[in-house]
Design a protein around this motif. Structure first.
Motif, PDB file in Angstrom:
ATOM      1  N   GLY A 191      -3.023  87.908  23.509  1.00 38.85           N
ATOM      2  CA  GLY A 191      -2.159  86.607  23.399  1.00 38.85           C
ATOM      3  C   GLY A 191      -2.199  85.887  24.802  1.00 38.85           C
ATOM      4  N   ALA A 192      -2.146  84.770  24.570  1.00 41.94           N
ATOM      5  CA  ALA A 192      -2.331  83.753  25.705  1.00 41.94           C
ATOM      6  C   ALA A 192      -1.450  83.860  26.787  1.00 41.94           C
ATOM      7  N   LEU A 193       0.134  84.196  26.494  1.00 42.16           N
ATOM      8  CA  LEU A 193       0.867  84.441  27.620  1.00 42.16           C
ATOM      9  C   LEU A 193       0.437  85.569  28.581  1.00 42.16           C
ATOM     10  N   ALA A 194      -0.149  86.472  28.080  1.00 44.87           N
ATOM     11  CA  ALA A 194      -0.447  87.627  29.020  1.00 44.87           C
ATOM     12  C   ALA A 194      -1.607  87.061  30.025  1.00 44.87           C
ATOM     13  N   GLY A 195      -2.222  86.034  29.861  1.00 45.37           N
ATOM     14  CA  GLY A 195      -3.102  85.344  30.718  1.00 45.37           C
ATOM     15  C   GLY A 195      -2.613  84.327  31.767  1.00 45.37           C
ATOM     16  N   MET A 196      -1.493  83.946  31.515  1.00 45.60           N
ATOM     17  CA  MET A 196      -0.895  82.812  32.206  1.00 45.60           C
ATOM     18  C   MET A 196       0.083  82.952  33.338  1.00 45.60           C
ATOM     19  N   SER A 197      -0.078  82.309  34.465  1.00 46.62           N
ATOM     20  CA  SER A 197       0.492  82.428  35.813  1.00 46.62           C
ATOM     21  C   SER A 197       1.959  81.635  35.604  1.00 46.62           C
ATOM     22  N   PRO A 198       2.624  82.115  36.446  1.00 47.95           N
ATOM     23  CA  PRO A 198       4.041  81.232  36.567  1.00 47.95           C
ATOM     24  C   PRO A 198       3.778  79.869  36.750  1.00 47.95           C
ATOM     25  N   ASP A 199       2.727  79.610  37.240  1.00 47.78           N
ATOM     26  CA  ASP A 199       2.716  77.714  37.568  1.00 47.78           C
ATOM     27  C   ASP A 199       1.935  77.403  36.214  1.00 47.78           C
ATOM     28  N   THR A 200       1.637  77.833  35.256  1.00 47.10           N
ATOM     29  CA  THR A 200       1.096  77.332  33.783  1.00 47.10           C
ATOM     30  C   THR A 200       2.342  76.758  33.062  1.00 47.10           C
ATOM     31  N   VAL A 201       2.045  75.473  32.426  1.00 44.65           N
ATOM     32  CA  VAL A 201       2.986  75.190  31.231  1.00 44.65           C
ATOM     33  C   VAL A 201       2.455  75.295  30.074  1.00 44.65           C
ATOM     34  N   ALA A 202       3.241  75.881  29.193  1.00 44.46           N
ATOM     35  CA  ALA A 202       2.622  76.172  27.650  1.00 44.46           C
ATOM     36  C   ALA A 202       3.252  74.852  27.010  1.00 44.46           C
ATOM     37  N   ILE A 203       2.340  74.164  26.336  1.00 43.20           N
ATOM     38  CA  ILE A 203       3.108  73.203  25.199  1.00 43.20           C
ATOM     39  C   ILE A 203       2.388  73.466  23.819  1.00 43.20           C
ATOM     40  N   GLU A 204       3.512  73.656  22.930  1.00 42.90           N
ATOM     41  CA  GLU A 204       3.343  73.990  21.829  1.00 42.90           C
ATOM     42  C   GLU A 204       3.715  72.952  20.855  1.00 42.90           C
ATOM     43  N   SER A 205       2.422  72.366  20.274  1.00 40.08           N
ATOM     44  CA  SER A 205       2.191  71.031  19.643  1.00 40.08           C
ATOM     45  C   SER A 205       2.441  71.521  18.070  1.00 40.08           C
TER      46      SER A 205
END
Length: 296
Positions: free
Chosen positions: A81-95
Motif C-alpha cells: 500500500g502507498a501509505l507504507a511508503g509515504m513520509s510525514p511530509d507527503t500529501v495524499a490527494i484522493e480524487s
C-alpha cells in the motif's frame, strides 16, 4: 516543480498524469496493469512496481481509482500500500469517487502516520482532464489545500472547498446523482417524443431556449440523438455512484427519485450497456415501441 505520484491510470488518471508531465513535474505512476503506463513512460514518467514503491520520495500522491474497495487496497495494503511508503511530509490527494465514510476512515489512518489527506474528487470527464478544466470538490484542511493548489491548478480550472473530510465525497455524489437524474429524464422524454412521431431534435432545440434547460443537457441530448455512446462516463460507473448515494441517503423512500434513476442504470447494465456512455440508457426508451405504438 514537484515530485508527484499518480496511482490508477484509467481514463482520468492517465490524462491527469500526462498534464502533470507536460507542466514539468517529475511524475511516477502505478497501475494494476502496467501496460496502461507505457504511453506515460514514453512521455517521461517513471513506472513503479507497487503503490508503496511509487509513493516513496513523493511530495504529493494522487489516486484516481474505481471505488472504496480499490482505494482501501491501494492506500492501506500492509505489504504494498502507498501509505507504507509515504513520509510525514507527503500529501495524499484522493480524487476517486468514494463514500464519505471511507474517506473519513482513510483520513484517520493517515493521521496516525502524520500524513495529510486532501479529498479532491473532480467534476468533468475526459475532455476536461485533457484540457486542465476539471472542477475540484475539496474536503479537508484549508492549509493542506493551499499547499496543494499549485498541483491542482495544473489539472483544474475551479477549486471549491466544501468542508471537512467526507464533504467532498458527498458533494461529488450529489453532483453525479443530479447528472444521472437529468440523463434518465432526457432519455424518457426522447423516447416519448419519438413514439409520438415528433421531431425530437426540433422539440429539444425549443426546450433549450427556455429557463429549464441545464448547460449539460445539450451534450446529453446530442449524444442521445446521434446515438454516440463512446464512453465518457460509462453506465457501470454512474450506476456504482448511485449505489453510494443511496447508501448515504439511508433508505430509498428518503430518495425516491434517485432510487428510480438508479433502477434505469441497473436495467441498462442488465442489457449489457455497462461499458457504454451513460447516455446509452436512451435505448431503453427508444427501442421499445414503434412510433404511435403504446403499451397494451
Amino acid at each position: 516543480m514537484s515530485n508527484i505520484t499518480v496511482l490508477g491510470l484509467g481514463a482520468m488518471g492517465s490524462r491527469m498524469a500526462a498534464r502533470l508531465i507536460a507542466a514539468g513535474h517529475k511524475v511516477t505512476v502505478w497501475n494494476r496493469t502496467g501496460r496502461a503506463a507505457q504511453p506515460l513512460v514514453d512521455l517521461g514518467a517513471t513506472l513503479a512496481a507497487s503503490p508503496r514503491d511509487a509513493s516513496q520520495g513523493a511530495e504529493f500522491v494522487i489516486a484516481m481509482l474505481r471505488d472504496d474497495e480499490v482505494s482501501r487496497f491501494v492506500w492501506l495494503d500492509p505489504e504494498c500500500g502507498a501509505l507504507a511508503g509515504m513520509s510525514p511530509d507527503t500529501v495524499a490527494i484522493e480524487s476517486s469517487t468514494l463514500t464519505s465514510g471511507w474517506i473519513q476512515m482513510l483520513g484517520a489512518q493517515m493521521q496516525h502516520q502524520r500524513v495529510s489527506l486532501l479529498e479532491a474528487p473532480v467534476s468533468g470527464s475526459r475532455l476536461q482532464a485533457d484540457t486542465g478544466q476539471l472542477t475540484y470538490l475539496i474536503g479537508g484542511d484549508a492549509q493542506v489545500l493551499e499547499r496543494c493548489r499549485p498541483v491542482l491548478g495544473a489539472l483544474g480550472s475551479g477549486i471549491h472547498h466544501t468542508g471537512a473530510l467526507g464533504h467532498g465525497a458527498l458533494t461529488k455524489l450529489a453532483t453525479n446523482a443530479l447528472l444521472g437524474i437529468q440523463v434518465t429524464g432526457l432519455a424518457e422524454i426522447i423516447g416519448m417524443l419519438k413514439r409520438s412521431g415528433a421531431d425530437a431534435s426540433h422539440v429539444l432545440a425549443a426546450m433549450a431556449g427556455t429557463s429549464v434547460w441545464a448547460p449539460v443537457a445539450t451534450y446529453l441530448a446530442n449524444t442521445m440523438l446521434a446515438e454516440n455512446f463512446a464512453p465518457q462516463f460509462p453506465v457501470e460507473l454512474i450506476e456504482k455512484d448511485f449505489g453510494y448515494v443511496l447508501n448515504e441517503a439511508g433508505i430509498s423512500r428518503d430518495a425516491p427519485t434517485i432510487a428510480a434513476a438508479h433502477g434505469v442504470f441497473q436495467q441498462a447494465m442488465a442489457q449489457g450497456q455497462g461499458a457504454e456512455n451513460m447516455t446509452s440508457v436512451v435505448r431503453l426508451f427508444t427501442a421499445r415501441h414503434a412510433p404511435g405504438e403504446a403499451d397494451s
